[in-house]
Design a protein around this motif. Structure first.
Motif, PDB file in Angstrom:
ATOM      1  N   ALA A   1      56.872 -22.097  56.857  1.00 33.49           N
ATOM      2  CA  ALA A   1      57.192 -21.566  55.522  1.00 33.49           C
ATOM      3  C   ALA A   1      56.079 -21.865  54.522  1.00 33.49           C
ATOM      4  N   GLU A   2      55.538 -23.059  54.612  1.00 32.54           N
ATOM      5  CA  GLU A   2      54.496 -23.449  53.659  1.00 32.54           C
ATOM      6  C   GLU A   2      53.225 -23.944  54.349  1.00 32.54           C
ATOM      7  N   THR A   3      53.212 -23.888  55.670  1.00 31.43           N
ATOM      8  CA  THR A   3      52.072 -24.395  56.432  1.00 31.43           C
ATOM      9  C   THR A   3      51.606 -23.339  57.426  1.00 31.43           C
ATOM     10  N   HIS A   4      50.342 -23.000  57.366  1.00 34.59           N
ATOM     11  CA  HIS A   4      49.758 -22.087  58.366  1.00 34.59           C
ATOM     12  C   HIS A   4      49.660 -22.872  59.671  1.00 34.59           C
TER      13      HIS A   4
ATOM     14  N   GLY B   1      53.984 -17.977  71.830  1.00 31.97           N
ATOM     15  CA  GLY B   1      54.493 -17.423  70.584  1.00 31.97           C
ATOM     16  C   GLY B   1      55.433 -18.357  69.857  1.00 31.97           C
ATOM     17  N   THR B   2      55.939 -17.811  68.776  1.00 27.93           N
ATOM     18  CA  THR B   2      56.879 -18.538  67.941  1.00 27.93           C
ATOM     19  C   THR B   2      57.961 -17.580  67.486  1.00 27.93           C
TER      20      THR B   2
ATOM     21  N   SER C   1      53.756  -8.590  66.845  1.00 31.82           N
ATOM     22  CA  SER C   1      54.383  -8.344  65.549  1.00 31.82           C
ATOM     23  C   SER C   1      53.400  -7.617  64.648  1.00 31.82           C
ATOM     24  N   LEU C   2      53.874  -6.579  63.989  1.00 31.52           N
ATOM     25  CA  LEU C   2      53.020  -5.793  63.093  1.00 31.52           C
ATOM     26  C   LEU C   2      53.128  -6.258  61.644  1.00 31.52           C
ATOM     27  N   ARG C   3      54.071  -7.128  61.363  1.00 24.90           N
ATOM     28  CA  ARG C   3      54.317  -7.593  59.993  1.00 24.90           C
ATOM     29  C   ARG C   3      53.128  -8.379  59.464  1.00 24.90           C
ATOM     30  N   ALA C   4      52.706  -8.081  58.250  1.00 27.47           N
ATOM     31  CA  ALA C   4      51.535  -8.728  57.641  1.00 27.47           C
ATOM     32  C   ALA C   4      51.663 -10.253  57.620  1.00 27.47           C
ATOM     33  N   GLY C   5      52.839 -10.760  57.315  1.00 27.14           N
ATOM     34  CA  GLY C   5      53.038 -12.202  57.235  1.00 27.14           C
ATOM     35  C   GLY C   5      53.557 -12.826  58.515  1.00 27.14           C
ATOM     36  N   SER C   6      53.391 -12.151  59.623  1.00 23.80           N
ATOM     37  CA  SER C   6      53.913 -12.610  60.909  1.00 23.80           C
ATOM     38  C   SER C   6      53.389 -13.996  61.278  1.00 23.80           C
ATOM     39  N   HIS C   7      54.303 -14.851  61.693  1.00 16.81           N
ATOM     40  CA  HIS C   7      53.911 -16.183  62.141  1.00 16.81           C
ATOM     41  C   HIS C   7      53.146 -16.112  63.467  1.00 16.81           C
ATOM     42  N   ASN C   8      53.445 -15.110  64.276  1.00 17.28           N
ATOM     43  CA  ASN C   8      52.686 -14.940  65.517  1.00 17.28           C
ATOM     44  C   ASN C   8      51.267 -14.485  65.222  1.00 17.28           C
ATOM     45  N   ARG C   9      51.104 -13.667  64.212  1.00 19.30           N
ATOM     46  CA  ARG C   9      49.745 -13.282  63.800  1.00 19.30           C
ATOM     47  C   ARG C   9      49.002 -14.516  63.282  1.00 19.30           C
TER      48      ARG C   9
ATOM     49  N   GLY D   1      61.879 -22.324  65.405  1.00 20.20           N
ATOM     50  CA  GLY D   1      62.049 -22.523  63.969  1.00 20.20           C
ATOM     51  C   GLY D   1      60.887 -22.054  63.118  1.00 20.20           C
ATOM     52  N   SER D   2      60.272 -20.947  63.491  1.00 22.90           N
ATOM     53  CA  SER D   2      59.057 -20.492  62.804  1.00 22.90           C
ATOM     54  C   SER D   2      59.243 -20.293  61.303  1.00 22.90           C
ATOM     55  N   VAL D   3      60.392 -19.787  60.902  1.00 25.62           N
ATOM     56  CA  VAL D   3      60.609 -19.484  59.480  1.00 25.62           C
ATOM     57  C   VAL D   3      60.545 -20.746  58.624  1.00 25.62           C
TER      58      VAL D   3
END
Length: 182
Positions: free
Chosen positions: A156-159, A114-115, A11-19, A150-152
């Motif tokens: 959502a509030e926990t790294h 992954g997630t 995932s290239l998204r800055a806020g990616s949960h996989n990142r 359920g990554s989103v």
């Protein structure tokens, strides 16, 4: 001897949960293991044999190959896009598969985790990534699996590094991959 594990995030998204999951792997790596998060997958052009020639390999692809040559193992993080792995991850695998039979991924342990937002955590995408990495010459470690659904909502509030269950699972993943590479 330290085992160097190259982490590739699909995932290239800055806020990616996989990142974020990959960042957690970097922090949680056990003694004797170093997880290196590769930056720059977005800069690599789509694989094309016409440019994959001596003196013509794009700099971004050459940098990926160089980083992969220095790795003892690979940890791929894949979200699920339309039921399969993201193109950026597949493209990285394609570049690492060449030259045929002697690519930078050849013979090295590969784990895919992954997630994803869905209820299965991206298992289809992860299965596809395992398949591609194996065909590319990687030694896919089938026993290492981690699909977080359920990554989103979960992150959502926990790294992921602050989620005790995920941190324990991720530490185990890296430990198992380390053992495969040692």
């Amino acid at each position: 001897m330290s085992v160097r594990i190259l982490a590739l995030v699909g995932s290239l998204r800055a806020g990616s949960h996989n990142r974020q999951l990959a960042e957690a792997a970097v922090k949680l790596a056990p003694a004797g293991a170093e997880v290196v998060l590769y930056e720059g997958l977005a800069d690599i052009p789509f694989y094309n044999e016409d440019v994959d020639v001596e003196g013509g390999v794009p700099a971004a692809a050459a940098q990926l190959r160089e980083a992969a040559q220095g790795a003892d193992a690979f940890l791929l993080f894949s979200p699920e896009y339309n039921g399969t792995m993201p193109a950026v991850l597949k493209n990285a695998i394609d570049w690492l598969s060449r030259p045929y039979g002697a690519g930078a991924i050849s013979g090295k342990p590969v784990a895919v985790i992954g997630t994803a937002f869905g209820q299965y955590g991206g298992v289809w995408a992860q299965d596809e990534a395992r398949k591609a990495a194996g065909i590319a010459g990687g030694k896919v470690v089938e026993d290492i699996k981690l699909s977080i659904p359920g990554s989103v909502t979960r992150f959502a509030e926990t790294h992921p590094v602050d989620d005790a269950e995920v941190a324990a699972q991720l530490t185990e993943v890296v430990t198992q991959l380390q053992a495969q590479a040692a």
